[in-house]
Motif scaffolding. Structure first.
Motif: not given
Lengths: 357, 231
Positions: A235, A255, A257-260
């Motif tokens: 996402r 990313d 969801i990883l917030q990276r």
């Protein structure tokens, strides 16, 4: 009472469906198609399998083409509408065959099935289409799949990892395309499934903001792609494509969801290019005096209850000329427009008879 | 380089070296601090492939990250252990983000198997089993040793394998004394246990229930368990 004379402009799924329904109902139908074959954009761009049943495009469209050829439709290939005038006794239309003289016809009603074009991803320079040979768009990749020739254009090797980027030229204020193309999700996911089916060793990633596989596409395509084919989803929207040291593409994305931030290397990137009104749609609308709606497609008289009527009486519209649509929807709309066009022509005939009595 | 406002940087990403040399130049002292970059350089299928190949973990590919599991997870919500997030564990495994997954070794075993997640998952992910499979992967990598939960599982299996029927009292007694759980080691618990035995609610030791022909079944069960499979 002579049979109604009806013009269908465009030989794609919608136009084919309209033409054969009309001919089978007893109308005199002329089908004008600018290419040298019937089948429209799916045929022209060599689409591969069609969702949700993953049938080859020939299996979907050839029966329609055969029906048109067998039902007595007058098919004019390599032809374009050159002039168009509406008056009391019908629509006066001049059609030009490539390199030939103008042919004049009079029609009682008209169906525009002039279709769409894929958005040109050159305009989204940050994705490097046209710069990096391994960045492809829908039409390039569909052709590659239908020819069963999955290779990196840069070096001819089979890719190990492919990414798809959804919503290129859709849902993007930067390029003035505010709408959803409706089929980018399903086509991308279908392509990933096709790849995994033929080459299970290739890893596939789809970069998305939302997955809009509405209706039965949800389980038949989206769920199946994850559960049976292990297609992976990320996402986040790729911000730009860079070139890695080894000649691979590097997708710069968050990313979410990883917030990276991520910089993931890929061998190929497929851009899910959106839909816009085709040149033919815009030109025919201009010739026939049809209004366009805010996204540049032909405006239906009422987008909710009269979707196949145009703003001009007696001219009807079907398929992607009014906006993004899937093949089954275009086929249904072709039949719907055929009914409306036939009714209009018959009512007109009845009115004429009453006047002359 | 000297880094100002270090408090703004994630502590785990600050690298301070006693001695640092750059191009042969000694830069120890205040020049010895570095920030590890946050950029994820690659996705990998290693964890996903390993987890998906176990019977417990095969539904991991179904997950689409809706968060229904975490929303109902009693560890995450009621117990308040916010680091225990089954949805996130699954995502880290799916994308092979091993450096991030490693950080959860101290908490990933805390699942109490209430199975609400499995009940509620709209995509048919057996979340509880998948998380245990991920835990198994992490253990196999040496990122975590045995835990109170894994010791309990071990004791449970060992106990059950004896006669085919669980001897609750023996299991609890051995586990409590091994783990030194003071809450269970008191007169109230003892009295309750005695009462349960006297009234026949629990049968323990020589009185425990047995499964007919268990010897044969045990052989098969052992073979399956030793064959691994279940990460």
């Amino acid at each position: 009472m002579s049979s109604p004379r009806i013009l269908v402009v465009g030989g794609g799924p919608a136009g084919l469906s309209a033409a054969c329904d009309l001919a089978e109902a007893g109308a005199n139908v002329v089908l004008v198609e600018e290419e040298g074959f019937l089948g429209g954009t799916p045929k022209k761009l060599h689409y591969s399998l069609i969702a949700p049943d993953l049938k080859p495009v020939q299996e979907v469209l050839d029966p329609l083409v055969r029906r048109v050829e067998q039902s007595g439709v007058e098919v004019m290939l390599n032809s374009e509408v050159a002039s168009f005038k509406g008056s009391g006794d019908g629509f006066h239309v001049e059609v030009r065959r490539k390199g030939g003289p103008l042919e004049s016809h009079v029609f009682d009603s008209v169906i525009a099935a002039t279709g769409f074009a894929h958005w040109d991803p050159h305009k989204k320079y940050e994705y490097g289409y046209g710069v990096y040979p391994d960045v492809l768009d829908f039409k390039d990749f569909e052709r590659m799949l239908s020819e069963d020739n999955l290779r990196r254009p840069s070096n001819g090797e089979t890719p190990k990892r492919i990414a798809w980027l959804l919503c290129v030229g859709s849902r993007d204020k930067q390029v003035g395309k505010f709408y959803c193309c409706r089929m980018g999700c399903v086509v991308s996911i279908k392509q990933a499934m096709e790849v995994r089916q033929k080459h299970p060793e290739i890893d596939t990633y789809v970069y998305y903001m939302d997955i809009r596989t509405y209706g039965f596409w949800e389980d038949k395509v989206y769920w199946r792609s994850m559960e049976e084919f292990n297609v992976k989803f990320v996402r986040g929207r790729i911000g730009s494509i860079n070139r890695g040291e080894d000649g691979r593409l590097v997708a710069m994305a968050e990313d979410t969801i990883l917030q990276r931030p991520t910089e993931v290397p890929f061998d190929m990137l497929v851009l899910a290019t959106g839909m816009e009104a085709s040149r033919g749609t815009v030109e025919f609308a201009k010739l026939a005096g049809l209004e366009l709606e805010e996204h540049g497609f032909i405006k239906p008289l009422q987008s909710d209850s009269l979707p196949v009527h145009t703003t001009v009486e007696g001219i009807f519209v079907a398929g992607t000329a009014t906006g993004p649509k899937a093949i089954p929807d275009s086929v249904s709309e072709g039949s719907a427009a055929a009914m409306k066009a036939l009714n209009f022509a018959r009512r007109k005939a009845v009115a004429e008879r009453q006047q002359t009595r | 380089m000297p880094i100002h406002e270090k408090n703004l940087v994630d502590k785990n990403r600050l690298l301070v070296k006693e001695e640092a040399k750059l191009d042969g130049l000694d830069v120890s002292g205040q020049w010895s601090t570095f920030i590890e970059q946050r950029i994820l350089g690659d996705y990998s299928t290693d964890v996903l492939d390993a987890v998906a190949s176990t019977p417990a973990g095969k539904t991991i590919v179904n997950c689409w990250q809706c968060g229904t599991c975490t929303a109902g997870c009693c560890m995450h919500t009621d117990f308040g252990l916010r680091e225990f997030n089954p949805r996130y564990f699954i995502y880290l495994a799916q994308k092979g983000a091993e450096d991030e997954l490693k950080k959860y070794a101290p908490v990933i075993w805390r699942c109490v198997t209430c199975n609400k997640c499995v009940e509620r998952c709209p995509k048919g992910v057996r979340v509880e089993e998948v998380v245990h499979s991920i835990e198994g992967y992490m253990r196999s990598k040496g990122w975590m040793g045995d835990t109170p939960a894994s010791r309990w599982d071990e004791a449970f299996v060992k106990n059950t394998l004896q006669t085919g029927v669980l001897d609750e009292l023996a299991l609890t007694r051995s586990y409590v004394s091994r783990e030194k759980l003071a809450e269970f080691n008191n007169r109230f618990m003892l009295r309750m246990a005695l009462k349960l035995v006297r009234t026949g609610r629990i049968r323990t030791g020589p009185l425990r229930h047995r499964v007919k022909g268990w010897e044969k079944v045990r052989g098969v069960a052992k073979e399956i368990l030793e064959g691994g499979g279940d990460g």
